[in-house]
Motif scaffolding. Sequence first.
Motif, PDB file in Angstrom:
ATOM      1  N   ALA A 120      -5.727  -0.310  -1.185  1.00  0.00           N
ATOM      2  CA  ALA A 120      -5.071  -1.542  -0.596  1.00  0.00           C
ATOM      3  C   ALA A 120      -6.544  -1.850  -0.123  1.00  0.00           C
ATOM      4  N   LYS A 121      -7.587  -1.599  -0.693  1.00  0.00           N
ATOM      5  CA  LYS A 121      -8.779  -2.914  -0.319  1.00  0.00           C
ATOM      6  C   LYS A 121      -8.452  -4.240  -1.072  1.00  0.00           C
ATOM      7  N   ARG A 122      -7.861  -4.242  -2.238  1.00  0.00           N
ATOM      8  CA  ARG A 122      -7.691  -5.654  -2.593  1.00  0.00           C
ATOM      9  C   ARG A 122      -6.350  -6.160  -2.318  1.00  0.00           C
ATOM     10  N   THR A 123      -5.506  -4.978  -1.892  1.00  0.00           N
ATOM     11  CA  THR A 123      -4.057  -5.507  -1.696  1.00  0.00           C
ATOM     12  C   THR A 123      -2.673  -5.141  -1.412  1.00  0.00           C
ATOM     13  N   ASP A 124      -2.323  -5.833  -0.742  1.00  0.00           N
ATOM     14  CA  ASP A 124      -1.178  -5.415   0.396  1.00  0.00           C
ATOM     15  C   ASP A 124       0.108  -4.760  -0.057  1.00  0.00           C
ATOM     16  N   ASN A 125       0.410  -5.431  -1.249  1.00  0.00           N
ATOM     17  CA  ASN A 125       1.243  -5.607  -1.419  1.00  0.00           C
ATOM     18  C   ASN A 125       1.822  -4.336  -2.546  1.00  0.00           C
ATOM     19  N   TYR A 126       1.958  -3.028  -2.317  1.00  0.00           N
ATOM     20  CA  TYR A 126       1.623  -2.102  -3.529  1.00  0.00           C
ATOM     21  C   TYR A 126       2.964  -1.153  -2.378  1.00  0.00           C
ATOM     22  N   ARG A 127       3.991  -0.119  -2.996  1.00  0.00           N
ATOM     23  CA  ARG A 127       4.105   0.547  -2.499  1.00  0.00           C
ATOM     24  C   ARG A 127       3.839   2.530  -2.944  1.00  0.00           C
ATOM     25  N   VAL A 128       3.702   3.587  -2.545  1.00  0.00           N
ATOM     26  CA  VAL A 128       3.374   5.277  -2.367  1.00  0.00           C
ATOM     27  C   VAL A 128       4.880   5.003  -2.844  1.00  0.00           C
ATOM     28  N   PHE A 129       5.144   6.023  -3.965  1.00  0.00           N
ATOM     29  CA  PHE A 129       6.440   6.715  -4.249  1.00  0.00           C
ATOM     30  C   PHE A 129       7.145   8.212  -3.919  1.00  0.00           C
ATOM     31  N   ASP A 130       6.966   9.308  -3.369  1.00  0.00           N
ATOM     32  CA  ASP A 130       7.269  10.244  -3.363  1.00  0.00           C
ATOM     33  C   ASP A 130       8.202  11.560  -2.428  1.00  0.00           C
ATOM     34  N   PRO A 131       8.795  11.639  -3.202  1.00  0.00           N
ATOM     35  CA  PRO A 131      10.428  12.552  -2.121  1.00  0.00           C
ATOM     36  C   PRO A 131       9.737  14.195  -1.366  1.00  0.00           C
ATOM     37  N   GLY A 132       8.466  14.076  -1.173  1.00  0.00           N
ATOM     38  CA  GLY A 132       7.913  15.365  -0.457  1.00  0.00           C
ATOM     39  C   GLY A 132       8.293  16.898  -1.336  1.00  0.00           C
ATOM     40  N   PRO A 133       7.763  17.625  -0.392  1.00  0.00           N
ATOM     41  CA  PRO A 133       6.949  17.503   0.668  1.00  0.00           C
ATOM     42  C   PRO A 133       5.818  16.919   0.041  1.00  0.00           C
TER      43      PRO A 133
END
Length: 479
Positions: free
Chosen positions: A25-38
């Motif tokens: 996030a320091k370099r780009t806002d074009n990312y995604r985090v994938f996690d179904p939980g918990p």
Amino acid sequence: MPVHDIDVAIIGAGTAGLSARSEVAKRTDNYRVFDPGPLGTTCARVGCMPSKAFVQSAYDFHRRFHFDQLGIIGAGGLSARGGAILAEARLLRDRFVAGVLKDMEPWRKTHLVPHAPRFTPEGTLSAGQREFRAGATIIATGTRPLVPSDWRAACGDRILTTDDFFELEDLPRRIAIVGLGPIGLELGQALGRLGVEVTGFDLSRNLGGVSDPALLDRVIEAMRSEFRIVFSAAKPVRGPGGVSMKWEGGETMVDYVLVAIGRQPNLGDLGLEQIGLELCKNGRPELDETRLKVPGHEIYLAGDVTGLRPLLHEAADEGRIAGYNAVRGEDAQFRRRTQMRITFTDPQIAEIGESWRDLASREAEIAVGAASFQAQGRALLARTAAGAIRVYAEKSTAKLLGVAMFAPAAEHMAHLFAYALEQRATLPELLRTPFYHPTYEEALRTALRGALAESVVKAQPLEEIRCEDAPVEAGLACD
């Protein structure tokens, strides 16, 4: 379905994944985090935090045996309520998980994909009803407890792992713990101190991962005084009254079997075979721990899934390393921090830097210093007089290489040695520092001085006299 182009995909929102996200996030806002939980990290939900809450209750309850000596009367009336202890561990667990979730709030709605992704033959990630094409991917999916399928079939709902142990409504009367590494040893001692009949099984004698034979003998003796330990394979057989654990020469009936024989990486459902990524025999891809990049792919691994250093602070470091390289498209090499491992038994076990396992092949080149806590002043005052310390140094230079401890307050002394190792300190340099009286740290001076006596390097006469023990101290030799 349309494909969304992103700079970085981060699979897993545990400690490593969250650390990677912070770096990306320091370099780009074009990312995604994938996690179904918990959500909430393994450490907070089922690992470090609930286990240490549970161990603390057992430690405090066990202190009652010293109350009469301290002039505190009435310890015989104390009792442990297993259900309340487990409930308190869950309460603290929930507090730590809530803290993790709160820290995720600023980006969770916009950047979290609450689905388990899977690679497609085209190299994209399919998650839910969406598809993503990432410039780089960080896999931080963690691990899960390893339970042999035949054991689960034999024991059914009588099998426990750390994922479900803390969900028990009350403590069992009898339990078998299979695997006496750090987790098994911590919970075995704690359960025994809370009145549970514990039988621990391990094929290896290296309890808690200790490799120094001189220290290991002390660990085995101390733990065997707290619960039964069997160095043999066991076979579980489900019966009407619980599970019968049978081994050569013995049998015992238990209510539950807690399996702590290790963990396996969460990689099997990612579809790595779709992109031609081959796994080694250990179920993981080939990896350089200073870069964390999979050769031939824009894929980085971080955290417990790597199998390199399965500890929280190491997972955070690996997340940062992977995030730094992934978002820049680089393959920068990082120097890893001094290794430090702590087991929260009583006394605590700690290994810092190189272990005896690492150094045994160079035994002739290694200077060893030792000290015991059995007659150490501060330990006697605190009624914690048990254990020992072993210091390893290079004979030719007196450079500190590593330390192993089975000692009270080892978690604190371990940090002192980690700092010293980071600074490339020598034994004479460490012996120039002050040692306050009465403290546990005075034993460190004895061990350091013993290692220096075995090395080629000698302290200057005026420095040497400053390293001597005060006259009031005695009995620190490693007996």
